[in-house]
Design a protein around this motif. Sequence first.
Motif, PDB file in Angstrom:
ATOM      1  N   TRP A 113       0.813  -1.203   0.000  1.00 55.82           N
ATOM      2  CA  TRP A 113       0.000   0.000   0.000  1.00 55.82           C
ATOM      3  C   TRP A 113       0.856   1.266   0.000  1.00 55.82           C
ATOM      4  CZ3 TRP A 113      -5.145   0.921  -0.613  1.00 55.82           C
ATOM      5  CH2 TRP A 113      -5.975  -0.194  -0.675  1.00 55.82           C
ATOM      6  N   PHE A 117       0.624   4.088  -3.143  1.00 50.88           N
ATOM      7  CA  PHE A 117       0.365   5.516  -3.002  1.00 50.88           C
ATOM      8  C   PHE A 117       1.648   6.350  -3.002  1.00 50.88           C
ATOM      9  CE2 PHE A 117      -3.800   4.031  -1.776  1.00 50.88           C
ATOM     10  CZ  PHE A 117      -4.635   5.026  -2.254  1.00 50.88           C
ATOM     11  N   GLU A 118       2.765   5.691  -3.281  1.00 53.86           N
ATOM     12  CA  GLU A 118       4.066   6.364  -3.398  1.00 53.86           C
ATOM     13  C   GLU A 118       4.368   7.224  -2.171  1.00 53.86           C
ATOM     14  OE1 GLU A 118       4.308   8.391  -7.154  1.00 53.86           O
ATOM     15  OE2 GLU A 118       3.790   6.587  -8.304  1.00 53.86           O
ATOM     16  N   VAL A 119       4.147   6.628  -0.998  1.00 51.54           N
ATOM     17  CA  VAL A 119       4.453   7.327   0.251  1.00 51.54           C
ATOM     18  C   VAL A 119       5.963   7.392   0.428  1.00 51.54           C
ATOM     19  CG1 VAL A 119       4.225   7.290   2.762  1.00 51.54           C
ATOM     20  CG2 VAL A 119       2.294   6.606   1.318  1.00 51.54           C
ATOM     21  N   ASN A 134       2.231  13.413   2.310  1.00 53.42           N
ATOM     22  CA  ASN A 134       2.426  11.998   2.630  1.00 53.42           C
ATOM     23  C   ASN A 134       1.585  11.578   3.838  1.00 53.42           C
ATOM     24  OD1 ASN A 134       4.445  10.669   0.795  1.00 53.42           O
ATOM     25  ND2 ASN A 134       5.586  12.516   1.331  1.00 53.42           N
ATOM     26  N   GLN A 136      -1.329  12.761   4.415  1.00 49.76           N
ATOM     27  CA  GLN A 136      -2.671  12.597   3.865  1.00 49.76           C
ATOM     28  C   GLN A 136      -2.799  11.252   3.143  1.00 49.76           C
ATOM     29  OE1 GLN A 136      -4.178  16.066   1.995  1.00 49.76           O
ATOM     30  NE2 GLN A 136      -5.924  15.043   1.054  1.00 49.76           N
ATOM     31  N   LYS A 137      -1.728  10.834   2.465  1.00 52.07           N
ATOM     32  CA  LYS A 137      -1.785   9.540   1.783  1.00 52.07           C
ATOM     33  C   LYS A 137      -1.854   8.393   2.785  1.00 52.07           C
ATOM     34  CE  LYS A 137       1.650  10.576  -1.177  1.00 52.07           C
ATOM     35  NZ  LYS A 137       2.603  10.413  -2.306  1.00 52.07           N
ATOM     36  N   LEU A 140      -5.364   8.093   3.844  1.00 59.04           N
ATOM     37  CA  LEU A 140      -6.147   7.417   2.802  1.00 59.04           C
ATOM     38  C   LEU A 140      -5.963   5.902   2.879  1.00 59.04           C
ATOM     39  CD1 LEU A 140      -5.440   9.835  -0.177  1.00 59.04           C
ATOM     40  CD2 LEU A 140      -7.678   9.394   0.838  1.00 59.04           C
ATOM     41  N   LEU A 160      -4.442  17.795  -2.364  1.00 59.67           N
ATOM     42  CA  LEU A 160      -3.580  16.906  -3.147  1.00 59.67           C
ATOM     43  C   LEU A 160      -3.155  17.578  -4.445  1.00 59.67           C
ATOM     44  CD1 LEU A 160      -5.345  13.420  -2.829  1.00 59.67           C
ATOM     45  CD2 LEU A 160      -3.314  14.215  -1.618  1.00 59.67           C
ATOM     46  N   ASN A 164      -0.685  13.238  -7.003  1.00 61.16           N
ATOM     47  CA  ASN A 164      -1.263  12.468  -5.906  1.00 61.16           C
ATOM     48  C   ASN A 164      -2.768  12.296  -6.063  1.00 61.16           C
ATOM     49  OD1 ASN A 164       1.100  11.885  -4.421  1.00 61.16           O
ATOM     50  ND2 ASN A 164       1.128  13.965  -3.590  1.00 61.16           N
ATOM     51  N   LEU A 167      -3.181   9.304  -8.117  1.00 58.56           N
ATOM     52  CA  LEU A 167      -2.986   8.082  -7.330  1.00 58.56           C
ATOM     53  C   LEU A 167      -4.256   7.737  -6.550  1.00 58.56           C
ATOM     54  CD1 LEU A 167       0.601   8.716  -5.888  1.00 58.56           C
ATOM     55  CD2 LEU A 167      -0.035   7.086  -7.674  1.00 58.56           C
ATOM     56  N   LEU A 168      -4.905   8.761  -6.001  1.00 58.77           N
ATOM     57  CA  LEU A 168      -6.150   8.523  -5.282  1.00 58.77           C
ATOM     58  C   LEU A 168      -7.230   8.020  -6.234  1.00 58.77           C
ATOM     59  CD1 LEU A 168      -8.098   8.594  -2.932  1.00 58.77           C
ATOM     60  CD2 LEU A 168      -8.337  11.061  -3.266  1.00 58.77           C
TER      61      LEU A 168
END
Length: 298
Positions: A113, A117-119, A134, A136-137, A140, A160, A164, A167-168
């Motif tokens: 995950w 989401f590229e955290v 990040n 916020q991601k 999510l 966002l 991003n 991504l969402l």
Amino acid sequence: MLEVKDIRKTFGDLTAVDDVNFTIKPGEIMGLIGQNGAGKTTTFRIILDLLTADTGDVLWKGQYINKKVLNSIGYLPEERGLYPKVSIENQLLYFAQLRGKKAKEIKPLIDEWLDKFEVKGKRTDKIKTLSKGNQQKVQLITTLIHEPELIILDEPFSGLDPVNADLLEDGIKEAQAKGACIIFSSHNMNNVEELCDSLIMLRNGRPVLNGTIRDIRNQFGRTKLFLESDLTEGELRAFPGVKDVSTTKEGVSVVHLTETEDGKAIFDAATRNGYIPTFSQQPPTLEEIFKRMAGEKR
């Protein structure tokens, strides 16, 4: 399937929501739109059983919301809230366990995950060390990692950047493909138009639009005309039913019509010598409809 039937909620003399009805089937996405204070968050809180409606019913798969049902819901509130001194991993485990999941079920999913989401951060990093985006991601991910069947997102795109936000969108579409019922609110009509099968618009707590995106747009008529031809702005303004004409930087005339049928005479004139590059009659955009409906007298 989520069914919201005739819900009404008042706070003293204020009617927050009134006569709200909609159904979301598995694999469908619905947008809930309206100006600030229109009743969107109140509607979400009634669905989540955080508030009790004065009248009306909320049913999930034919039954009222209870603890078991809540475990199958993913909720992203408008007011973000993470524990800054807790690591990403422990944060995700905690929220998943609140939804009835065991740590051994969630731990193997965390890296996947975070990559999805590229955290930018390790699972052992504390939330406070992450950038706002990040964080916020991560929030999510807490909403989605337990693979909920019903997903409620209150302004998920707020703050966002475009990358991003994409991504969402991918995450929402993936959940939709797995059969989740999804409802989200947004002030960005592009997000709603891109993702939603249907929408409901509230104004002062009451629905003023309810239906599929296509049907709602078409009910306002194809009154916006995009045209590339030899006709000048002055000539276009002279046609019956033309309310306004402008020209884009690319040289495309944008003609606003009173009625859809007013476009026929323009088409005949524009094509009198044959082929033209552009002639497209479109209904107003969702953003234009939103502004029109929000601005009507109440």
